[in-house]
Write a protein that holds these residues in place. Structure first.
Motif, PDB file in Angstrom:
ATOM      1  N   LYS A 117       0.835  -1.204   0.000  1.00 53.63           N
ATOM      2  CA  LYS A 117       0.000   0.000   0.000  1.00 53.63           C
ATOM      3  C   LYS A 117       0.870   1.254   0.000  1.00 53.63           C
ATOM      4  N   LEU A 118       1.951   1.210   0.770  1.00 54.26           N
ATOM      5  CA  LEU A 118       2.886   2.337   0.779  1.00 54.26           C
ATOM      6  C   LEU A 118       3.472   2.547  -0.615  1.00 54.26           C
ATOM      7  N   LEU A 119       3.831   1.454  -1.287  1.00 55.51           N
ATOM      8  CA  LEU A 119       4.356   1.574  -2.651  1.00 55.51           C
ATOM      9  C   LEU A 119       3.295   2.154  -3.587  1.00 55.51           C
ATOM     10  N   MET A 120       2.029   1.753  -3.375  1.00 52.63           N
ATOM     11  CA  MET A 120       0.943   2.302  -4.198  1.00 52.63           C
ATOM     12  C   MET A 120       0.849   3.816  -4.031  1.00 52.63           C
ATOM     13  N   LEU A 121       0.986   4.279  -2.798  1.00 55.09           N
ATOM     14  CA  LEU A 121       0.828   5.712  -2.524  1.00 55.09           C
ATOM     15  C   LEU A 121       1.905   6.543  -3.211  1.00 55.09           C
ATOM     16  N   ILE A 122       3.070   5.928  -3.452  1.00 52.82           N
ATOM     17  CA  ILE A 122       4.127   6.651  -4.165  1.00 52.82           C
ATOM     18  C   ILE A 122       4.241   6.157  -5.610  1.00 52.82           C
ATOM     19  N   HIS A 123       3.178   5.462  -6.051  1.00 50.15           N
ATOM     20  CA  HIS A 123       3.055   5.007  -7.437  1.00 50.15           C
ATOM     21  C   HIS A 123       4.205   4.072  -7.847  1.00 50.15           C
ATOM     22  N   LEU A 124       4.551   3.168  -6.940  1.00 49.33           N
ATOM     23  CA  LEU A 124       5.617   2.204  -7.232  1.00 49.33           C
ATOM     24  C   LEU A 124       5.183   0.755  -7.013  1.00 49.33           C
ATOM     25  N   ASP A 125       3.882   0.517  -6.883  1.00 47.40           N
ATOM     26  CA  ASP A 125       3.437  -0.852  -6.638  1.00 47.40           C
ATOM     27  C   ASP A 125       3.827  -1.732  -7.826  1.00 47.40           C
ATOM     28  N   PRO A 126       4.689  -2.732  -7.617  1.00 50.74           N
ATOM     29  CA  PRO A 126       5.166  -3.527  -8.757  1.00 50.74           C
ATOM     30  C   PRO A 126       4.260  -4.690  -9.133  1.00 50.74           C
ATOM     31  N   VAL A 127       3.263  -5.021  -8.300  1.00 53.73           N
ATOM     32  CA  VAL A 127       2.561  -6.294  -8.424  1.00 53.73           C
ATOM     33  C   VAL A 127       1.399  -6.185  -9.406  1.00 53.73           C
ATOM     34  N   SER A 128       1.230  -7.226 -10.204  1.00 54.02           N
ATOM     35  CA  SER A 128       0.085  -7.296 -11.106  1.00 54.02           C
ATOM     36  C   SER A 128      -1.185  -7.575 -10.302  1.00 54.02           C
ATOM     37  N   SER A 129      -2.308  -7.001 -10.736  1.00 49.58           N
ATOM     38  CA  SER A 129      -3.596  -7.304 -10.119  1.00 49.58           C
ATOM     39  C   SER A 129      -4.405  -8.275 -10.969  1.00 49.58           C
ATOM     40  N   LEU A 160      13.852  -4.505 -11.040  1.00 49.16           N
ATOM     41  CA  LEU A 160      13.581  -3.517  -9.998  1.00 49.16           C
ATOM     42  C   LEU A 160      12.336  -3.889  -9.201  1.00 49.16           C
ATOM     43  N   GLY A 161      11.358  -4.515  -9.866  1.00 49.11           N
ATOM     44  CA  GLY A 161      10.199  -5.020  -9.151  1.00 49.11           C
ATOM     45  C   GLY A 161      10.574  -6.088  -8.145  1.00 49.11           C
ATOM     46  N   LEU A 162      11.477  -6.987  -8.548  1.00 51.90           N
ATOM     47  CA  LEU A 162      11.969  -8.007  -7.615  1.00 51.90           C
ATOM     48  C   LEU A 162      12.651  -7.347  -6.421  1.00 51.90           C
ATOM     49  N   LEU A 163      13.468  -6.338  -6.697  1.00 49.11           N
ATOM     50  CA  LEU A 163      14.158  -5.632  -5.615  1.00 49.11           C
ATOM     51  C   LEU A 163      13.147  -5.015  -4.656  1.00 49.11           C
ATOM     52  N   ALA A 164      12.095  -4.401  -5.199  1.00 48.88           N
ATOM     53  CA  ALA A 164      11.084  -3.767  -4.350  1.00 48.88           C
ATOM     54  C   ALA A 164      10.386  -4.793  -3.469  1.00 48.88           C
ATOM     55  N   LEU A 165      10.074  -5.962  -4.029  1.00 49.14           N
ATOM     56  CA  LEU A 165       9.369  -6.981  -3.250  1.00 49.14           C
ATOM     57  C   LEU A 165      10.251  -7.593  -2.168  1.00 49.14           C
ATOM     58  N   LYS A 166      11.568  -7.543  -2.351  1.00 49.59           N
ATOM     59  CA  LYS A 166      12.479  -8.197  -1.415  1.00 49.59           C
ATOM     60  C   LYS A 166      13.001  -7.273  -0.321  1.00 49.59           C
ATOM     61  N   ILE A 167      12.675  -5.988  -0.387  1.00 46.96           N
ATOM     62  CA  ILE A 167      13.162  -5.036   0.619  1.00 46.96           C
ATOM     63  C   ILE A 167      12.811  -5.464   2.051  1.00 46.96           C
ATOM     64  N   PRO A 168      11.565  -5.930   2.336  1.00 46.42           N
ATOM     65  CA  PRO A 168      11.271  -6.374   3.715  1.00 46.42           C
ATOM     66  C   PRO A 168      12.187  -7.503   4.175  1.00 46.42           C
ATOM     67  N   ASN A 169      12.557  -8.403   3.272  1.00 40.03           N
ATOM     68  CA  ASN A 169      13.481  -9.474   3.649  1.00 40.03           C
ATOM     69  C   ASN A 169      14.860  -8.927   3.963  1.00 40.03           C
TER      70      ASN A 169
END
Length: 276
Positions: free
Chosen positions: A85-97, A117-126
């Motif tokens: 949701k945070l990524l969505m708010l900054i228009h960076l949500d990488p995930v397909s709906s 870069l999408g992979l990188l974004a999804l892995k940041i919490p890890n």
């Protein structure tokens, strides 16, 4: 022996170039390697970010997406959904709906730098969990008179951690880091905090529940009432986290599917049996 001691001494010596090299390698692992579960789990969490809070009921009630498993505990989806949701708010949500693109697209691309870069974004919490685990492991080493630098090396250079957290983006690093926090709490606070933190680890991956009865038994000196009390403390966090989602969909899709099912069954097709 001399060669191994020299190598360990070099690897554990504080060095900015060595840290920079590790950072470059970690980033490379994160953008270049993919295991489908990270896209799978992110797709489910993305539904929560889009407003479908009870993802278990949502996926169960829609035939078009019912085949998509929702096996993770609720807190994992809530935290991951909040991050997306945070990524969505900054228009960076990488995930397909779109479920048809579940394993194919990130940032609207199926390959190239945008996908990486999408992979990188999804892995940041890890990556955050790996960093937190590093500080916790050093704290634990200090409390147990172990060598902080060697312990740090054992954590950040663990092949299991690198593969699961940075390459595959399995979420095991999160409960592992919380388990380290439970061990630190055992040294600095009380067994109550240790059991609560183990329960919190189970809120992110159910396997940590296995640690609860064993740890309760160890910390209680085999006193039955104390074992029960500690065991209940360890169950409180996942039970409280599950309360808003309880229902047939939750029970069937979490406790009755995939790895969760092996906690209650004695056999599972394609897997070794796990006896309760």
């Amino acid at each position: 022996m001399d060669w191994s001691q020299t190598t360990v001494a070099w690897l554990t010596a504080p060095s900015k170039p060595l840290l920079a090299l590790y950072g470059i390698l970690a980033a490379g692992f994160m953008v270049c390697f993919l295991q489908g579960d990270v896209l799978y789990n992110a797709f489910v969490a993305n539904a929560l970010a889009l407003g479908h809070v009870n993802v278990y009921s949502y996926f169960q009630s829609h035939p078009a997406i019912r085949y998509i498993d929702t096996v993770m505990p609720p807190l994992f989806y809530v935290v991951t959904g909040a991050y997306l949701k945070l990524l969505m708010l900054i228009h960076l949500d990488p995930v397909s709906s779109n479920p048809a693109d579940l394993y194919l697209r990130l940032f609207g691309h199926h390959k190239g730098i945008q996908f990486s870069l999408g992979l990188l974004a999804l892995k940041i919490p890890n990556l955050a969990a790996v960093i937190a685990g590093l500080f916790l492991s050093r704290r634990l080493a200090l409390l147990t008179d172990a060598d902080e630098e060697v312990v740090s090396l054992l954590w950040v250079a663990s092949p299991a951690l690198i593969v699961t957290a940075l390459m595959q983006a399995q979420n095991d690093a999160i409960p592992a880091a919380i388990t380290l926090a439970a061990l630190v709490a055992l040294k600095t606070k009380s067994p109550v905090w240790t059991m609560l933190l183990l329960g919190l680890a189970a809120c992110f991956k159910s396997y940590a529940l296995v640690l609860v009865p064993v740890t309760a038994l160890l910390l209680s000196n085999r006193n039955v009432l104390t074992t029960i009390r500690y065991g209940l403390l360890g169950i409180i966090p996942p039970a409280v986290a599950a309360l808003p989602f309880l229902g047939s969909a939750f029970i069937g899709r979490v406790l009755g599917a995939h790895d969760g099912n092996t906690l209650f069954g004695t056999s599972y097709t394609g897997r070794l049996p796990t006896h309760l």
